[in-house]
Motif scaffolding. Structure first.
Motif, PDB file in Angstrom:
ATOM      1  N   VAL A  84       0.854  -1.197   0.000  1.00 32.85           N
ATOM      2  CA  VAL A  84       0.000   0.000   0.000  1.00 32.85           C
ATOM      3  C   VAL A  84       0.886   1.242   0.000  1.00 32.85           C
ATOM      4  CG1 VAL A  84      -1.630   1.335   1.412  1.00 32.85           C
ATOM      5  CG2 VAL A  84      -2.009  -1.121   1.051  1.00 32.85           C
ATOM      6  N   GLN A  85       1.931   1.222   0.816  1.00 33.11           N
ATOM      7  CA  GLN A  85       2.872   2.341   0.855  1.00 33.11           C
ATOM      8  C   GLN A  85       3.438   2.602  -0.541  1.00 33.11           C
ATOM      9  OE1 GLN A  85       6.569   1.631   2.948  1.00 33.11           O
ATOM     10  NE2 GLN A  85       7.101   3.798   2.977  1.00 33.11           N
ATOM     11  N   LEU A  93       0.672   3.939  -3.054  1.00 33.37           N
ATOM     12  CA  LEU A  93       0.209   5.302  -2.785  1.00 33.37           C
ATOM     13  C   LEU A  93       1.338   6.325  -2.758  1.00 33.37           C
ATOM     14  CD1 LEU A  93      -2.455   4.660   0.018  1.00 33.37           C
ATOM     15  CD2 LEU A  93      -2.817   4.863  -2.460  1.00 33.37           C
ATOM     16  N   VAL A 139       3.360   6.902  -0.179  1.00 33.52           N
ATOM     17  CA  VAL A 139       3.272   7.578   1.121  1.00 33.52           C
ATOM     18  C   VAL A 139       4.364   7.058   2.055  1.00 33.52           C
ATOM     19  CG1 VAL A 139       0.789   7.991   0.884  1.00 33.52           C
ATOM     20  CG2 VAL A 139       1.589   5.889   2.013  1.00 33.52           C
ATOM     21  N   GLN A 192       2.215   6.717   7.313  1.00 33.16           N
ATOM     22  CA  GLN A 192       0.913   6.922   6.661  1.00 33.16           C
ATOM     23  C   GLN A 192       0.307   5.589   6.220  1.00 33.16           C
ATOM     24  OE1 GLN A 192       2.582   9.739   3.841  1.00 33.16           O
ATOM     25  NE2 GLN A 192       1.224  11.361   4.591  1.00 33.16           N
ATOM     26  N   ALA A 193       1.141   4.690   5.724  1.00 28.87           N
ATOM     27  CA  ALA A 193       0.631   3.370   5.321  1.00 28.87           C
ATOM     28  C   ALA A 193       0.051   2.634   6.519  1.00 28.87           C
ATOM     29  CB  ALA A 193       1.744   2.555   4.673  1.00 28.87           C
ATOM     30  N   HIS A 226      -3.713   2.701   7.627  1.00 26.45           N
ATOM     31  CA  HIS A 226      -4.762   1.949   6.935  1.00 26.45           C
ATOM     32  C   HIS A 226      -5.104   0.680   7.710  1.00 26.45           C
ATOM     33  CE1 HIS A 226      -5.098   4.185   3.151  1.00 26.45           C
ATOM     34  NE2 HIS A 226      -3.817   4.463   3.347  1.00 26.45           N
ATOM     35  N   THR A 252      -7.059  -6.188  -0.847  1.00 26.51           N
ATOM     36  CA  THR A 252      -6.484  -4.914  -1.264  1.00 26.51           C
ATOM     37  C   THR A 252      -5.982  -5.116  -2.689  1.00 26.51           C
ATOM     38  OG1 THR A 252      -5.898  -4.261   0.985  1.00 26.51           O
ATOM     39  CG2 THR A 252      -4.616  -3.272  -0.820  1.00 26.51           C
ATOM     40  N   LEU A 292      -4.198  -3.816  -6.034  1.00 29.44           N
ATOM     41  CA  LEU A 292      -3.222  -2.856  -6.543  1.00 29.44           C
ATOM     42  C   LEU A 292      -2.848  -3.212  -7.977  1.00 29.44           C
ATOM     43  CD1 LEU A 292      -0.815  -2.865  -3.437  1.00 29.44           C
ATOM     44  CD2 LEU A 292      -2.794  -1.385  -3.825  1.00 29.44           C
ATOM     45  N   TRP A 327       2.477   2.354 -10.025  1.00 28.84           N
ATOM     46  CA  TRP A 327       1.546   1.673  -9.124  1.00 28.84           C
ATOM     47  C   TRP A 327       0.283   2.501  -8.936  1.00 28.84           C
ATOM     48  CZ3 TRP A 327       1.838  -3.125  -7.198  1.00 28.84           C
ATOM     49  CH2 TRP A 327       3.077  -3.763  -7.239  1.00 28.84           C
ATOM     50  N   SER A 328      -0.825   1.812  -8.704  1.00 32.20           N
ATOM     51  CA  SER A 328      -2.069   2.484  -8.314  1.00 32.20           C
ATOM     52  C   SER A 328      -2.869   1.542  -7.431  1.00 32.20           C
ATOM     53  CB  SER A 328      -2.886   2.907  -9.539  1.00 32.20           C
ATOM     54  OG  SER A 328      -3.233   1.771 -10.316  1.00 32.20           O
ATOM     55  N   ALA A 329      -3.680   2.129  -6.576  1.00 32.76           N
ATOM     56  CA  ALA A 329      -4.534   1.349  -5.677  1.00 32.76           C
ATOM     57  C   ALA A 329      -5.970   1.425  -6.171  1.00 32.76           C
ATOM     58  CB  ALA A 329      -4.437   1.902  -4.258  1.00 32.76           C
TER      59      ALA A 329
END
Length: 193
Positions: free
Chosen positions: A153-154, A157, A159, A163-164, A167, A175, A177, A184-186
Motif C-alpha cells: 500500500v505504501q 500510494l 506515502v 501513513q501506510a 490503513h 487490497t 493494486l 503503481w495504483s490502488a
C-alpha cells in the motif's frame, strides 16, 4: 498490467504480537470465505506466505483454474523478534522508547532480534518485483499479512510508512493494486466482500 489481489489471512484470535510465530487461522466462517472466493478472479496465480495461517487461507480459496505457486518465506509478516508473543503493554514496558519509535517513525527502527519496516519492505518488494517481471498481465492473489500488505500500500500510494500504517487491513479482506510499466495504483484497500 499486473493486478495484485492482496488477501489478509483468516483471524488468529491472538491478543499478542504475532509475526513469524506460526499460529493457525480460524477458517470456520465458510460464508465469508465463499464471498471472498467469489470476489477474486477465477483465473489467477495464487501465492502465499509460508506461515500456516496464510498457507491454510490460500488452501481455502484454491480453485482449479488458479495456479498455485510455492509458498514464499519472504511474504512473512513483520519479524517482531523477541516481541513476538508478547502483549503490547509488555513490549511498551520492556522497550518504551524503542516500541514507540517502531510504530511512530517506522523505517530503520527494529525490535530486538527482529527486522525494521524497511527490511520487511525490501524482502516483500523483491518477491513482488520478480513476479511483476515474470508474470506481466497476470492477476496474482497473494495471501499474506497485515504488515506485508501495508508495505505494498505504501508503494502504491507513494506515502510514508507511518501513513501506510494508518490503513486498516481486516482479516479476509482484499487490497487490489495495479502495476503497469513501473507505475503503481490502488484500486481498493481493505475491501471486505
Amino acid at each position: 498490467m499486473t493486478t495484485w489481489h492482496w488477501v489478509r489471512h483468516g483471524p488468529t484470535h491472538e491478543k499478542t504480537f504475532v509475526g513469524w510465530r506460526d499460529v493457525p487461522a480460524d477458517l470456520s466462517d465458510t460464508a465469508q470465505i465463499a464471498r471472498l472466493n467469489d470476489h477474486l478472479p477465477k483465473t489467477a496465480l495464487l501465492i502465499s506466505s509460508d506461515l500456516i495461517r496464510a498457507h491454510a487461507t490460500a488452501d481455502a480459496i484454491a480453485h482449479p483454474e488458479r495456479q498455485r505457486l510455492p509458498s514464499e518465506p519472504d511474504l512473512r509478516e513483520l519479524h517482531f523478534g523477541v516481541w513476538d508473543g508478547m502483549h503490547f503493554f509488555d513490549v511498551a514496558a520492556r522497550n518504551p522508547d524503542l516500541s514507540r519509535a517502531y510504530w511512530e517513525t517506522p523505517g530503520d527502527v527494529a525490535p530486538p532480534d527482529g527486522e525494521s519496516w524497511n527490511q520487511t519492505a525490501a524482502r516483500v518488494n523483491a518477491v513482488v518485483d520478480y513476479l511483476n517481471n515474470t508474470q506481466p498481465d497476470a492477476h496474482i492473489i497473494a495471501v499474506a499479512h497485515f504488515g506485508v500488505i501495508l508495505t505494498q500500500v505504501q508503494r502504491a500510494l507513494g506515502v510514508t510508512a507511518h501513513q501506510a500504517l494508518s490503513h486498516k487491513i481486516d482479516n479476509l479482506s482484499v487490497t487490489q493494486l495495479h502495476h503497469d510499466a513501473g507505475q503503481w495504483s490502488a484500486v481498493h484497500i481493505n475491501h471486505c466482500p
